[in-house]
Design an enzyme around this catalytic site. Structure first.
Site, PDB file in Angstrom:
ATOM      1  N   GLU A 117      -0.899  -9.179  -0.516  1.00 55.86           N
ATOM      2  CA  GLU A 117      -2.325  -9.373  -0.207  1.00 55.86           C
ATOM      3  C   GLU A 117      -3.156  -9.395  -1.499  1.00 55.86           C
ATOM      4  OE1 GLU A 117      -2.152  -6.168   2.734  1.00 55.86           O
ATOM      5  OE2 GLU A 117      -3.071  -7.546   4.172  1.00 55.86           O
ATOM      6  N   GLU A 166       4.394  -5.274   7.404  1.00 51.51           N
ATOM      7  CA  GLU A 166       3.651  -4.236   8.116  1.00 51.51           C
ATOM      8  C   GLU A 166       4.110  -3.994   9.552  1.00 51.51           C
ATOM      9  OE1 GLU A 166       2.318  -6.368   6.010  1.00 51.51           O
ATOM     10  OE2 GLU A 166       0.807  -5.363   4.792  1.00 51.51           O
ATOM     11  N   GLY A 215       0.407  -4.912   0.921  1.00 54.96           N
ATOM     12  CA  GLY A 215      -0.780  -4.929   0.063  1.00 54.96           C
ATOM     13  C   GLY A 215      -0.537  -5.615  -1.275  1.00 54.96           C
ATOM     14  N   ALA A 268       0.874  -1.174   0.000  1.00 55.74           N
ATOM     15  CA  ALA A 268       0.000   0.000   0.000  1.00 55.74           C
ATOM     16  C   ALA A 268       0.913   1.226   0.000  1.00 55.74           C
ATOM     17  CB  ALA A 268      -0.866  -0.022   1.250  1.00 55.74           C
TER      18      ALA A 268
END
Ligand code: COA
Length: 260
Positions: free
Chosen positions: A115, A135, A112, A66
């Site tokens: 993911e 993270e 992300g 992200a």
């Protein structure tokens, strides 16, 4: 439709979506997430599009996570919304798409990015790929389904170690852990995905959509996957694809599925 952060291509029944922010290692900002939603939706609605491949542009990254610059000053409420909205518009959306989605992991797939790859129906990696959920090194946890899908794919112990260490694993380790299905050279990554997509494309897209639903039912709270399978199996008998598939077999010819 014109997108700022992604490229789409359609050939021989296969839609390829390329995340195109190579200078930011294809990090997922909000605009990219929204564009991906639209591109996946368009491809899924297009009856001629039988398989979707998603990859990253450049030689370095699939998606490096992200976009950290977008959420660094978020409040708790904004953080929760970021995760909830992202899961709804992209990650859960992709997982539950009727059209099969293959992630062509061509480099870093972090946070992300991993993911997103894990939300796809399966993954193929190039031998330079490196995967991880870093993270906790940023003081946050995976928020786009990583704690759930990594555990489903590699098992609890391996997922715990990857999440706690925030470390990366290489493509071969990902292969032996069941996180990716195949590893190949970067040059051959897309052609291998297209070859697999070519095999999928020959089968009934209606039956494949039902199979995706039944497999995913195993991971849904309060849903009995075996019951979903029985229902979807029964429904198959009412489809034109079933009539064609069984007739073709009995007539010793190749099926020509009418599809959706
Ligand atoms: N969010 C925002 N920008 C990112 C990013 C992310 N997740 N990952 C990489 N970038 C940007 C970098 O800030 C840099 O931008 P700049 O050139 O404007 O400074 C550019 O992409 C290139 O990255 P850089 O770090 O210089 O490349 P590298 O080869 O030295 O390192 C990584 C590659 C993947 C190891 C490193 O970029 C990294 O650790 N990224 C963050 C991974 C992460 O924690 N993801 C989870 C987010 S929740």
């Amino acid at each position: 439709m014109n997108f700022n952060n992604i490229l789409t291509d359609f050939q021989d029944g296969i839609t390829t979506i390329t995340i195109n922010r190579p200078k930011k290692l294809n990090a997922l900002n909000q605009e990219t997430i929204n564009e991906l939603h639209q591109a996946f939706k368009d491809a899924d609605l297009d009856e001629d599009s039988k398989v979707i491949i998603i990859t990253g542009s450049g030689e370095k990254a699939f998606v490096a996570g992200a976009d950290i610059s977008e959420f660094a000053d978020y409040s708790m409420e904004e953080g929760e919304y970021l995760a909830a909205n992202g899961q709804k518009v992209l990650f859960d959306f992709v997982e539950n798409l009727s059209t099969p989605v293959i992630a062509a992991v061509n480099g870093f797939a972090l946070g992300g990015g991993l993911e997103l790859a894990m939300a796809c129906h399966f993954r193929v990696a190039s031998d330079n790929a490196r995967m991880g959920l870093p993270e906790v090194s940023l003081g946050v946890i995976p928020g786009y389904g990583g704690t759930q899908r990594l555990t489903q794919l590699v098992g609890k112990g391996r997922a715990m170690e990857m999440i706690m260490t925030a470390g990366m694993i290489d493509a071969n380790k990902a292969l032996s852990n069941g996180l990716v299905n195949h590893v190949t050279s970067q040059d051959e990554l897309l052609s291998l995905c297209e070859k697999i997509a070519g095999k999928i494309r020959q089968n009934s897209s209606v039956a494949i959509a039902a199979a995706i639903k039944a497999v995913n039912a195993n991971y849904q709270e309060g849903v009995n996957g075996f019951e979903v399978e029985i229902k979807e199996f029964g429904k198959s008998f009412g489809t034109e694809d079933f009539a064609e598939g069984t007739s073709a077999f009995l007539e010793k010819r190749k099926a020509d599925f009418p599809g959706r």
